[in-house]
Design a protein around this motif. Structure first.
Motif, PDB file in Angstrom:
ATOM      1  N   LYS A 265       4.102  68.501  24.124  1.00  0.00           N
ATOM      2  CA  LYS A 265       3.564  69.700  23.492  1.00  0.00           C
ATOM      3  C   LYS A 265       4.685  70.347  22.684  1.00  0.00           C
ATOM      4  O   LYS A 265       5.778  70.572  23.202  1.00  0.00           O
ATOM      5  N   TYR A 280       0.388  75.331  10.356  1.00  0.00           N
ATOM      6  CA  TYR A 280       0.388  75.309  11.816  1.00  0.00           C
ATOM      7  C   TYR A 280      -0.993  75.660  12.369  1.00  0.00           C
ATOM      8  O   TYR A 280      -1.404  75.126  13.407  1.00  0.00           O
ATOM      9  N   THR A 281      -1.714  76.571  11.693  1.00  0.00           N
ATOM     10  CA  THR A 281      -3.069  76.891  12.137  1.00  0.00           C
ATOM     11  C   THR A 281      -3.953  75.648  12.085  1.00  0.00           C
ATOM     12  O   THR A 281      -4.650  75.323  13.051  1.00  0.00           O
ATOM     13  N   ALA A 284      -2.868  73.109  14.791  1.00  0.00           N
ATOM     14  CA  ALA A 284      -3.233  73.532  16.143  1.00  0.00           C
ATOM     15  C   ALA A 284      -4.721  73.371  16.398  1.00  0.00           C
ATOM     16  O   ALA A 284      -5.138  73.057  17.520  1.00  0.00           O
ATOM     17  N   PRO A 288      -4.888  70.583  19.393  1.00  0.00           N
ATOM     18  CA  PRO A 288      -4.473  71.617  20.353  1.00  0.00           C
ATOM     19  C   PRO A 288      -3.702  71.056  21.538  1.00  0.00           C
ATOM     20  O   PRO A 288      -2.863  71.743  22.123  1.00  0.00           O
ATOM     21  N   VAL A 291       0.203  71.182  20.963  1.00  0.00           N
ATOM     22  CA  VAL A 291       0.870  72.436  20.600  1.00  0.00           C
ATOM     23  C   VAL A 291       1.063  73.304  21.836  1.00  0.00           C
ATOM     24  O   VAL A 291       0.092  73.673  22.499  1.00  0.00           O
ATOM     25  N   VAL A 294       2.988  78.675  18.821  1.00  0.00           N
ATOM     26  CA  VAL A 294       3.456  78.814  17.441  1.00  0.00           C
ATOM     27  C   VAL A 294       4.261  80.099  17.352  1.00  0.00           C
ATOM     28  O   VAL A 294       3.835  81.148  17.848  1.00  0.00           O
ATOM     29  N   ALA A 319      -7.378  78.554  16.716  1.00  0.00           N
ATOM     30  CA  ALA A 319      -6.322  77.626  17.118  1.00  0.00           C
ATOM     31  C   ALA A 319      -6.229  77.496  18.635  1.00  0.00           C
ATOM     32  O   ALA A 319      -5.850  76.447  19.156  1.00  0.00           O
ATOM     33  N   VAL A 321      -4.125  78.551  20.856  1.00  0.00           N
ATOM     34  CA  VAL A 321      -2.798  78.328  21.425  1.00  0.00           C
ATOM     35  C   VAL A 321      -2.041  79.648  21.331  1.00  0.00           C
ATOM     36  O   VAL A 321      -2.365  80.496  20.488  1.00  0.00           O
ATOM     37  N   TRP A 323       0.313  82.448  20.125  1.00  0.00           N
ATOM     38  CA  TRP A 323       0.796  82.683  18.758  1.00  0.00           C
ATOM     39  C   TRP A 323       1.643  83.948  18.766  1.00  0.00           C
ATOM     40  O   TRP A 323       1.162  85.025  19.123  1.00  0.00           O
TER      41      TRP A 323
END
Length: 346
Positions: A265, A280-281, A284, A288, A291, A294, A319, A321, A323
């Motif tokens: 990851k 990155y969006t 991700a 996913p 990641v 971010v 996303a 994840v 952030w």
């Protein structure tokens, strides 16, 4: 009347051919002066079963050294004065085994080769036309490693204000390399990450040209950034466009490392002055499982103006994840502690 796509492609192809002829002329001229090609190796990466070898074949006059053995202070334009040697045949020696690979038209070596090596930094050598072997390193990612870092360079770890063309040219070609400044706190943040996650691979992914890789290596060492692999690009026209797409370069390499290290990851580190947020969006959302989080450095207001503004994607909910954002490494470090990527007592 606007030009047709076919006409534009024909013009680009013509210019690309002209560029190659120009480099061949420079190569012949350099050889006539008894200058010979040599390999400059760049830090690569790999697993316990293969390595990605990176480097470039160039003809360049020797660099001057100071009395302490260090390279003399260099202006940026000198990095672009060397002559690339296209399609050169390069011998790569890995753990006593020799592999023959070919450079591309710009002299860049990017080859994935079989190898059995222990985790951590390992040395390999490369040579061309019987030159003195050049030693470089590759970072071998252990099979038990589950965390890695991919970081942008320009305005993320090094202040460059890259998007504004005149400033980009000034920073790339004129500014003395010792005058370049790091983004405050970023070296500390990245060092904390590698210390807390032993065996962490660090990949510096940038739209910068391979020409500046030696300068970047010295910059990272001088400002105590953790050693890592460089994934840069080559400037100039391709068969169908005037300049290579930096965004395509980043997206392609992100997908590549995700497929090469499916167990890892990645913490993706960038800034809001170019396209990192959008890239990155998208990555991700697409991957996913690859990641960890971010981290986006927010440019200061004055920096954003000089850099041509911000390109932030406001909605990251898709996303799914963690952030985080902050104006420097210290702020990002605190936010990463909040989301559990770094422990508070580290």
């Amino acid at each position: 009347m606007p030009r047709s796509p076919r006409s534009t492609r024909a013009n680009v192809l013509w210019f690309a051919r002209l560029e190659r002829r120009f480099h061949r002329w420079r190569e012949r001229r350099a050889r006539s002066r008894d200058l010979r090609p040599a390999v400059t190796g760049f830090p690569g990466y790999g697993t316990e079963e293969w390595v990605r070898v990176l480097g470039r074949v160039l003809i360049a006059p020797p660099l001057k050294r100071t009395s302490t053995g260090e390279f003399a202070s260099l202006r940026g334009w000198r990095s672009f004065a060397a002559v690339p040697v296209g399609m050169a045949k390069v011998d790569v020696v890995i753990d006593g085994v020799t592999h023959r690979v070919s450079a591309d038209r710009g002299g860049v070596i990017d080859a994935k080769l079989p190898a059995t090596m222990a985790p951590g930094w390992q040395s390999i050598t490369m040579s061309v036309e019987g030159s003195e072997p050049a030693e470089t390193r590759v970072f071998i990612v252990g099979s038990d490693v589950r965390f890695g870092v991919v970081s942008d360079i320009d305005d993320t770890v090094m202040v460059t204000l890259l998007p504004r063309p005149l400033l980009a040219a000034w920073n790339s070609f004129v500014v003395d390399e010792h005058a370049r400044q790091p983004v405050p706190g970023m070296a500390v943040m990245l060092e904390r990450l590698t210390r807390e996650h032993p065996g962490t691979p660090v990949i510096y992914l940038s739209t910068g040209a391979w020409n500046v890789a030696p300068t970047l290596t010295r910059f990272m060492r001088r400002h105590l950034f953790p050693a890592g692999s460089f994934l840069l690009t080559d400037w100039g026209p391709t068969h169908d466009r005037w300049f290579r797409s930096g965004r395509d370069h980043k997206e392609l390499n992100l997908r590549r490392v995700a497929s090469e290290f499916p167990q890892v990851k990645w913490l993706l580190v960038g800034d809001d002055g170019q396209h990192d947020d959008a890239i990155y969006t998208g990555f991700a959302i697409e991957h996913p499982e690859s990641v960890a989080a971010v981290a986006i450095r927010r440019l200061l207001p004055a920096e954003a103006v000089l850099a041509g503004g911000r390109t932030v994607v406001d909605d990251h909910s898709a996303a799914e994840v963690p952030w985080v954002t902050g104006s420097d490494g210290a702020a990002l470090l605190a936010r990463l502690e909040d989301v559990g990527v770094i422990s508070r007592d580290g």
